[in-house]
Each structure stands twice: as C-alpha cells, then as structure tokens.
Motif scaffolding. Structure first.
Motif, short mmCIF file in Angstrom:
data_model
loop_
_atom_site.label_atom_id
_atom_site.label_comp_id
_atom_site.label_asym_id
_atom_site.label_seq_id
_atom_site.Cartn_x
_atom_site.Cartn_y
_atom_site.Cartn_z
N LYS A 17 11.63 3.19 8.17
CA LYS A 17 11.31 4.54 7.30
C LYS A 17 12.19 5.84 7.95
N GLY A 18 12.67 5.74 9.11
CA GLY A 18 13.44 6.95 9.39
C GLY A 18 12.04 7.95 10.18
N ASP A 19 11.10 7.76 10.17
CA ASP A 19 10.20 8.39 10.70
C ASP A 19 10.24 8.66 12.18
N ASP A 20 9.95 9.87 12.58
CA ASP A 20 10.03 10.06 13.98
C ASP A 20 8.92 11.18 14.47
N ILE A 21 7.72 10.96 14.88
CA ILE A 21 6.87 12.25 15.24
C ILE A 21 7.22 12.76 16.30
N SER A 22 7.23 14.20 16.22
CA SER A 22 7.54 15.17 16.97
C SER A 22 6.45 15.54 17.84
N PHE A 23 6.74 16.04 19.07
CA PHE A 23 5.74 16.46 20.06
C PHE A 23 4.66 17.26 19.60
N SER A 24 5.10 18.39 18.89
CA SER A 24 3.97 19.32 18.18
C SER A 24 3.10 18.49 17.29
N GLU A 25 3.76 17.58 16.53
CA GLU A 25 2.83 16.97 15.45
C GLU A 25 1.77 16.26 16.17
N ARG A 42 -6.09 13.72 31.12
CA ARG A 42 -4.55 13.22 30.74
C ARG A 42 -3.60 14.24 30.01
N LEU A 43 -4.35 15.18 29.12
CA LEU A 43 -3.77 16.04 28.32
C LEU A 43 -3.29 17.24 29.63
N LEU A 44 -4.01 17.52 30.61
CA LEU A 44 -3.71 18.38 31.47
C LEU A 44 -2.31 17.99 32.12
N ASN A 45 -2.29 16.79 32.34
CA ASN A 45 -1.05 16.34 32.87
C ASN A 45 0.20 16.44 32.16
N ILE A 46 -0.26 16.36 30.84
CA ILE A 46 1.01 16.17 29.75
C ILE A 46 1.55 17.83 29.75
N ILE A 47 0.25 18.77 29.74
CA ILE A 47 0.53 20.14 29.62
C ILE A 47 1.29 20.39 30.84
N GLY A 48 0.95 20.10 32.16
CA GLY A 48 1.62 20.40 33.27
C GLY A 48 3.24 20.23 33.14
N GLN A 49 3.48 18.78 32.70
CA GLN A 49 4.80 18.45 32.70
C GLN A 49 5.81 19.08 31.60
N VAL A 50 4.97 19.24 30.40
CA VAL A 50 5.75 20.00 29.29
C VAL A 50 6.19 21.64 29.72
N GLN A 51 5.52 21.98 30.79
CA GLN A 51 6.01 23.33 31.05
C GLN A 51 7.44 23.48 31.63
N GLU A 52 7.82 22.34 32.30
CA GLU A 52 9.24 22.01 32.86
C GLU A 52 10.31 21.39 31.98
N ASN A 53 9.74 21.38 30.73
CA ASN A 53 10.70 20.43 29.74
C ASN A 53 11.13 21.42 28.76
N ALA A 54 12.13 22.25 28.90
CA ALA A 54 12.75 23.03 28.13
C ALA A 54 12.71 22.56 26.50
N VAL A 55 13.45 21.20 26.40
CA VAL A 55 13.60 20.79 25.20
C VAL A 55 12.46 20.42 24.39
N TRP A 74 -3.82 6.84 20.82
CA TRP A 74 -2.39 6.62 20.27
C TRP A 74 -1.47 7.71 20.63
N TYR A 75 -2.16 8.98 19.96
CA TYR A 75 -1.44 10.18 20.16
C TYR A 75 -1.02 10.69 21.39
N THR A 76 -1.94 10.14 22.60
CA THR A 76 -1.57 10.39 24.04
C THR A 76 -0.74 9.72 24.45
N HIS A 77 -0.51 8.41 23.92
CA HIS A 77 0.73 7.62 24.51
C HIS A 77 2.04 8.09 23.73
N VAL A 78 1.87 8.72 22.78
CA VAL A 78 3.15 9.24 22.21
C VAL A 78 3.57 10.62 22.84
N LEU A 79 2.60 11.45 23.11
CA LEU A 79 3.05 12.70 23.97
C LEU A 79 3.57 12.29 25.46
N GLU A 80 2.75 11.17 26.05
CA GLU A 80 3.24 10.68 27.38
C GLU A 80 4.58 10.21 27.26
#
Length: 932
Positions: free
Chosen positions: A887-895, A913-926, A852-858
């Motif tokens: 509820k107004g809840d919005d989980i952040s990437f770090s959470e 799957r996490l390696l793919n996420i790590i690779g792409q987040v390196q290019e996402n400054a936000v 579930w959290y992998t989907h959130v990160l992706e």
C-alpha cells in the motif's frame, strides 16, 4: 480395533528412542506414514524425534515452517540453519530460485535476506529481486554497506535511482568508484537540494521581482520605466510556472500584490509617456535642425568644390547636383521658428542665398575660367618650348602675365588648381629673374672689384698678376647685360688699353712660370682627390693660368705634358661624374616605374581608403626617388601630374564626403551636452565614436582639426558623465551603508523573534533594487547570512521545544501513574502537542495494540527487542514491510507515539519501555523532527 490397542505403532510409543527407531521405518511416499512423520515433526515433545522426522520428510517448506513456529531452541536453530543452507548454498536443490526469492522476501526474517544478498546465490537473482530484498532489510546503514561491498554497477545505479535520502546518497557517493554512478549521484543530490530549496527560492524570487516592480514607481525616465516594467512582467510570467510549489496562502498573497503593483506601475508609466512623447518630438525637431545645418555645410562644400576643382570642366550633371542640394535648403530655415531665434535662422537663410547667387553666376564664371585656362595653356606651351618657364622670353612673359591678371580679377574665387598651375610657372620665372638679377649684381660687383685690383696691380708694377686678373675681368665683363656694361664701360676701356701695352711682356713672364705650373699639375695628378668639386676647380684654374701664358697657337712639349698631367688629374672627376649620371638614370627609371604604378590605379576598382594610402606611399616614393636632369624631371613631372589628377580627384571627393560626415558627427556630439541622462549620453557618445572610427579619413588639411574638435567635445561629455557617475556612486554607497545598517538592526531583533525576520527585511529588499548588481550582491549576502542564522535558530528552538515536549510527556505519564489521574492543569500538560493531549484523553482510536506500537517506536530507534519478544518483533516487521510494499504506507514516529498514547494509562513495564524510547529519541535529531 481391539488389536490396535494391543499393537500400537512404534512411532506412537512413549519412549523417545523407540519413536526415533520407528521413524527410519516410515515411508514418505505413504500418506498415512507421511502424516505420522508430520505429526512427529511438529508435535512430538522430544526435539530429537522432531528433528529426525523433519530429516525423514526432507521438505524445505516444513523446515521453513518449523524455523518460524518452533518453540524449542534446538529445533528452531536447526530449522533456521537448514533453511539458511537451502537458501544460501549455491549447490542446494531443496528450493527453486523463484521459491527461494518468494520465501525470503515474504516470510523469512530480514537477517536471512541479508545473508542471501551476501551469498554467491545472489548471482541467480535479478537486480530487481536484490533491490526488493534490500528494501525488506530496510536499513540504510546496511544498504550503504551492500552498495560498497557487493553491488554491481547496475545495482548501484538502481539503488541510487530509488534513494531520495540526501544523507544516504552522500554516503553512497563515497562508497562507489564508478564515474557514471558518481555523476548520477551528484546530479541527483543537486536535484534534491534544488527541489528542497525551490519553494524558498521561488518565494524569494517573487519577493525580489515584486520589489523591483515597486521600485519602478520611484523612477521617472520613461524608457527606463518601460524597460523595467516589461522585464518584471517577463520575470513574473516565467516564475508563474513555479507557483504550485508554494502554499496556497503564499500564492494568494503574491497574486494580490502582483496585480496591485502591476496596475500601479502601468499607471505611472502612462503618466511619464505623455512628457516623453513631447521630449521625443522636440528631440526629433532638434535632430532635423542638425541635419539641416549639416546639409547646409555639405552644400557649401559642394559649391566650393564646384568652383575650385570643377570650374573649367564641370558637366551639366555636376552643376545640377550642386544646384539641387542648395535649392532644397531654400525656405527650410523658417520651419524651425519654434526652436531657433529669428537672427540665427536669417543668418542661415542669407548663407543659402549667397550659395544660390554663386550658382546663378556659375556659367559666366565658367567662361572666364576657360579663358584663364587658355592663358595657362599658352604659358605652359611657351615654357615647354623654351625648356622651362624660367627660359621664357621676358617680353612673352610680360604679355602672358598681363592676360592672367586681366582675367583673374573677374573670377570669385580663382580655382586652386588654376592658381597652382600659374604659381608653378610664375615662381619659376620669378626665380629665374631673381637669380639673373642677383647674378648680374654679383658680376657687376666683381667687375668693379677686379677693375680696382687690376688698376692697383698695374700702378704697383705687378704686370704679370695684372694680366692674369684682367683675363678674369674680361670673362666677367662679357657676362654683364647691356645696362650693367654701360655703368663700367669707361673704366674697362682704360684697363684694356693699359693691358694691351703690357702684352709684350707676356713671353718674358711665361718662360719661368710654365715649369712650375707643370710640376703643380703633375703633383695634382699624383694625389687622390678628397673633394671632387675642389679638384675640378683647381684643374680649371690651372688651365686658365696656363692659357694666359700661351704665346702662340702651336703647342710645344710643355703644353702637351701639361695637358697629359691635367687629364690624369681629372680622371677621378670623370669617374665621379659618370657615376652621378648612372644615378640620375636609375632615378629616372624609378620615376618612370612610379608613373606606371600610378597609371595602373583606377578609382572605380580601388577602395577610396586603400587608394588614398597607395597615393601617399607613391608620393613619398616619388619624393625619395633621387635627382634627374631638370628637363627630364619636368617632363616626368608632367606625366606624373597627368596620371595623378583623376585619382587625386576621387580621393579628394572621398575626403570631402568624410569631412561632411564627421562634421555632422561633431554636431551630434555637441547636441548631447544639453541632455541630462548620463547613461544615455555615454551610450550615444560611444556610438558616435564608433561611427567616427568607421568613417574614412577627411584629408590631411582637415582630419587633425576635426579630430581635435570631436575629442574635446567627447572629453567634456565624459568628464560630465564621470562626475555624474561619481555622484551616483557616492549616493549608492551611502544607501548601501544605510541598508547594511538596517540589516544589522534587523539581525538584532531577529535574535529575539526569528519568525519576524522576513517582515523586517522587506523594506531592505525593496530598497536595494535601486543599487547596481555588485552592491545588491553585498546586501543579499548579508541578508542570506542573517536568514541562515535565523533558520538555524528556529531549527534549534524547534528541537528544544520537541525535547521539552518529550520531557513533559514523561512528567505527565509519571504523574498519571502515581496519582491515577491526568495532570490536565499542570504546565507539563499545557506544553504537550494537541495531538498527544487528544490521544491521552481518548479522542483518538488506534487499530493495533500498545505493544505493537511500542515495537514500531523501538524499530524507529533501532532498539533491539527482548528475546521473549523476538517473534512479536518479526511479525511487526513483516506487517510494516507488507503495508509498505502493498500500500505504500509507512507509519511515522509521531503517529506511532500518538497511537501508543491512545491506549490509555500505561502499565509499569510499558512505561519503562517508553522511558527508554524517550531517552533515546532525545539524541536522534531526525526523529525529533517528526515529533508533532
């Protein structure tokens, strides 16, 4: 029951074709058959049978459910198409507008929501519903696309109102052509920028004001310190409303420093006030001294005015006003004992005593002035009776002059007006006497010369010329007075006897001379005159010569012809004299008109300044009015002087008042030379210049002298102010260069330690408060540039640290998978954020699965899910959307990442799957900014 085993319904047949055929015979209205159709639609193994049952049921909710639950791709695609058709087709009646919206919002995938807002059925939705669907879609890039391609102006406004992302707002601004929306977005961008900058700006403003407050203690001018302290207090009071935007520790620091600096500045101000009060008292005493001297000058002016201009006609109120002005000054000089030496005070006291003595003698002086005025009246009356002062009988004049001298010596001084009146008469009489004496001397010289000429002519036998010149001699001799006649009487008698003997020859001599003179007269009449005076003199000479040749009283034809020729020759002269007479009449009328204009002016009605200008203009016009006969001029002049007197008195009094005020201004300007504060001196000098400008003219006799004095004092003051300002400017320039060098040095240290920038710049910020605004702006610009570079460096370092953290996470997870243990002693482990280490060691608990959290990160990185995971992805999206909406809840990437790590050691597929996420987040400054 037995028959049912042998006769099963066709829709339960194992043959799909039979089931298809049986569906046509089933009725939706019968509950049992409807239930059978429902069973076939959702549980039949044949996709065609399921689709046929769905078509028979023809229920949108069933199609909708099938589109979400079908495992068969054909059924799911058909259900999705049917649902989309019902949702998007404007003519579809399968679902109401409200149900349609509820379904799409709560159950349908985001793609269907996108298709709906792009379809014509969007027109049936409210702006609020469309906006809710956009939130369901949840993609800023699509919101931007919809904003430009489909949104109405109200919808654009709604989207802009709900958007707080400055980047997205900037992109939306480029997508709209509506001026109102553009203005709103621009205003909101400005507000967001201002809100984002407000804490830093508030802290910076506090730092600046506290620096100003600290700099107050370095100044020693009480008024300046008090004004700066009040200004700082007002600024701090205004800034207090923004304190809540700052962190608590920052607020505590600012509050403590503010209290400490305020107490220190107030104590410094109180110490300065003691000296300032003493200076103010001394300055007030100095001002009283200047006022005393100005009042003394004014009293002197009034005494002079009383004796010079009002001696004869002064009223009791005039005398009392002047006397009061002098008496008020008596004894005041001693009150300045601590300010001025005894000698200077005694000199002023003596001046006051002299003025008082003059006033005590005023009554006696006034009686003398009245008698002197009577002498003047007698003299003016005698002049009027005689047609001018020059025509007064000599004996009468000598009597008048004796009386004048007798009374004049008793006055101190003689009023200017009386002197002027006597001088007018005296000068006219003396001029007449001088002219008469000179004329007698010249006539006597001519008589003696002509006597010699006539005597010589007789001796040489030129008798005709002798008789002609003797005629001239006779006229000159008759013009001599008795005294001068006695000096030439004997010689003249001798010549008279000799000429008498020659008269017998006259007739003989006249015969040949008259025709020539007649011809000369005719030639004179025939020529145009170039000089009227010369023509008149020539005619007069010819007339005298002709008369000298006359032998009898009877006129002959030659005499008549001669008279006619001279009359004709004199005609141009007569016309010229007539023209001159007309000019004199015109000049007389002009002068009478000027007298009328002058008489129409009144001091009470006309402003003194305006009255003075009018009088100057009238005087100039009087001078330019042209010549008139002397008796006429004298009469006109008397009327002119009579009308001018009260107006001139009023203007002169105004001049006197202005002169006193300007003299006081000069004294005030002189007193500024002793002051050291160049700013105060400059402001006071400018104020005095304004006061001078607003003060009227002081009269031609005094205005230029007063102005030159005042101008020279101001030149000296401003020269000194300029020198002081240049010295201050040089000092400030040196200070500016020093501060810029300090900023430069701080910039070098900041490159290694950006976090120490504010501490390094505090001395610079505090020191620059003593500079002027322009130089402060130069230093502030350098500081802002340095802060910007430092902030950029810190941001870049933070991003590098986060990238390093992501790489370290990769190394830690890889080592865990290989060695089956966390590398807690490695450098990679030490570089991980504490929250990640806690999650990896099981100190945090997640409430959802790792998938579930992998989907959130992706989803955060817009990574598409694998086809087999699409259903899970939709469920996750739906859950996230529901949590956000409800509820107004919005989980952040770090959470989400911490929760992912909290599930323990990952499997190989999870790690990939996490390696793919790590690779792409390196290019996402936000998203990197969200990494803890």
């Amino acid at each position: 029951m037995i028959f049912s085993r042998f006769f099963s319904p066709a829709h339960t047949s194992s043959d799909p074709q039979k089931r298809l055929q049986a569906i046509a015979g089933l009725s939706v209205s019968k509950p049992a058959e409807r239930s059978a159709l429902h069973e076939l639609a959702f549980n039949d193994s044949n996709s065609d049978v399921s689709l046929a049952a769905l078509e028979k049921l023809d229920s949108f909710p069933l199609w909708m459910k099938m589109s979400q639950t079908a495992r068969d791709d054909k059924i799911r695609r058909r259900a999705v198409a049917r649902v989309e058709s019902a949702i998007i087709d404007a003519d579809s009646a399968d679902i109401s507008a409200d149900d349609q919206y509820e379904y799409v919002l709560k159950q349908a995938p985001a793609e269907l929501a996108r298709k709906l807002v792009e379809s014509p059925r969007r027109e049936t939705l409210t702006d609020a519903q469309v906006f809710a669907l956009l939130e369901k879609i949840g993609r800023s890039d699509y919101t931007r696309e919809f904003f430009g391609a489909f949104a109405s102006v109200p919808m654009q406004m709604r989207i802009a109102e709900q958007c707080d992302d400055a980047v997205l707002l900037g992109r939306l601004l480029k997508k709209t052509d509506d001026a109102q929306v553009q203005t709103f977005i621009q205003d909101k961008l400005s507000a967001l920028q201002e809100e984002a900058e407000k804490p830093a700006r508030t802290e910076k403003a506090y730092t600046l004001v506290l620096s100003k407050l600290q700099a107050v203690t370095d100044r020693f001018d009480y008024e300046d310190v008090d004004a700066r302290l009040q200004a700082c207090a007002e600024e701090l009071d205004a800034l207090s409303a923004d304190l809540p935007v700052l962190a608590e520790n920052v607020v505590a620091t600012i509050t403590e420093k503010q209290t400490r600096l305020l107490v220190r500045a107030q104590q410094h101000r109180d110490r300065l006030k003691v000296d300032w009060d003493a200076q103010q008292a001394e300055r007030a005493l100095q001002q009283e001294w200047l006022s005393f001297k100005a009042a003394l000058s004014a009293a002197e002016e009034k005494v002079v005015w009383l004796f010079n201009e009002r001696l004869s006609e002064a009223t009791l109120s005039d005398v009392e006003s002047v006397n009061d002005a002098v008496r008020e000054l008596e004894g005041k000089a001693d009150s300045f004992a601590q300010l001025k030496p005894a000698g200077e005070r005694q000199a002023l006291a003596d001046t006051i005593n002299v003025l008082a003595g003059k006033l005590d003698a005023f009554s006696a002086q006034q009686q003398i002035a009245i008698r002197l005025n009577a002498v003047l009246s007698d003299a003016e009356r005698a002049a009027a009776d005689a047609g001018g002062a020059e025509n007064i009988d000599d004996e009468v004049w000598r009597s008048l002059a004796g009386r004048w001298a007798e009374h004049k010596d008793l006055l101190f001084p003689v009023a200017d007006a009386l002197k002027q009146r006597w001088n007018v008469l005296s000068k006219a009489k003396k001029r007449e006497q001088t002219q008469r004496r000179v004329a007698q001397d010249n006539t006597l010289k001519q008589v003696r010369r002509l006597s010699s000429v006539v005597s010589n002519l007789i001796e040489t036998g030129r008798f005709k010329a002798a008789m002609a010149r003797f005629t001239e001699l006779q006229a000159l001799y008759d013009a001599l007075d008795e005294t001068n006649r006695l000096s030439v009487e004997r010689k003249y008698g001798q010549l008279t006897e000799e000429i008498a003997r020659l008269e017998g020859w006259q007739t003989y001599l006249a015969a040949p001379r008259k025709p020539a003179m007649l011809e000369e007269a005719r030639q004179l009449a025939a020529t145009a005159p170039s000089d009227i005076a010369a023509r008149a003199a020539a005619i007069k000479q010819l007339r005298k010569q002709w008369q000298s040749l006359a032998t009898s009283q009877d006129k002959d034809e030659a005499d008549i012809a001669f008279d006619e020729a001279l009359e004709q020759a004199f005609a141009p002269c007569r016309a010229h004299y007539a023209e001159q007479e007309q000019q004199r009449l015109a000049a007389q009328q002009k002068r009478e008109g000027l007298i009328s204009e002058l008489s129409s002016l009144t001091p009470a009605r006309d402003d003194p300044a305006s009255l003075a200008k009018q009088l100057d203009k009238l005087r100039q016009r009087w001078r330019d009015a042209g010549a008139v006969d002397k008796p006429v001029y004298e009469a006109l002049r008397k009327r002119w002087d009579t009308a001018l007197a009260p107006l001139s008195d009023s203007v002169n009094q105004w001049f006197n008042d202005n002169r006193v005020r300007k003299q006081a201004i000069i004294e005030q300007a002189r007193s500024l030379a002793s002051q050291e504060d160049s700013v105060s001196v400059s402001e006071q000098a400018k104020a005095l210049q304004v006061e001078w400008k607003n003060t009227g003219h002081a009269g031609k006799r005094h205005e230029s002298r007063l102005w030159q004095t005042f101008k020279s004092i101001n030149d000296e003051l401003f020269a000194r102010v300029k020198e002081q300002r240049e010295a201050v400017a040089q000092e400030e320039n040196a200070q500016l260069n020093t501060l810029l060098e300090q900023v430069k040095v701080a910039g070098k240290s900041v490159k290694q330690h950006p976090e120490e920038m504010d501490a390094a710049l505090v001395p610079v910020v505090e020191a620059m408060q003593t500079l002027d605004a322009k130089k402060q702006a130069v230093v502030q610009q350098r500081i802002d540039r340095l802060r910007k570079n430092a902030q950029q460096q810190v941001q870049e370092q933070a991003l590098d640290d986060r990238k390093t953290a992501m790489l370290s996470l990769h190394d830690v997870l890889k080592s865990w998978l290989v060695n089956d243990a966390l590398p807690v002693d490695s450098d990679a482990w030490a570089s991980l954020p504490k929250a990640w280490r806690n999650a990896l060691t099981g100190q945090s608990v997640a409430d959802k699965s790792r998938d579930w959290y992998t989907h959130v990160l992706e989803l955060k990185l817009n990574i598409d899910a694998a086809p087999s995971l699409q259903a899970e992805r939709r469920n996750v999206q739906l859950a996230l959307m529901t949590a956000k909406l409800e509820k107004g809840d919005d989980i952040s990437f770090s959470e989400a990442l911490c929760a992912w790590l909290g599930h323990g050691k990952p499997g190989d597929a999870e790690f990939r799957r996490l390696l793919n996420i790590i690779g792409q987040v390196q290019e996402n400054a936000v998203l990197l900014k969200e990494v803890v």
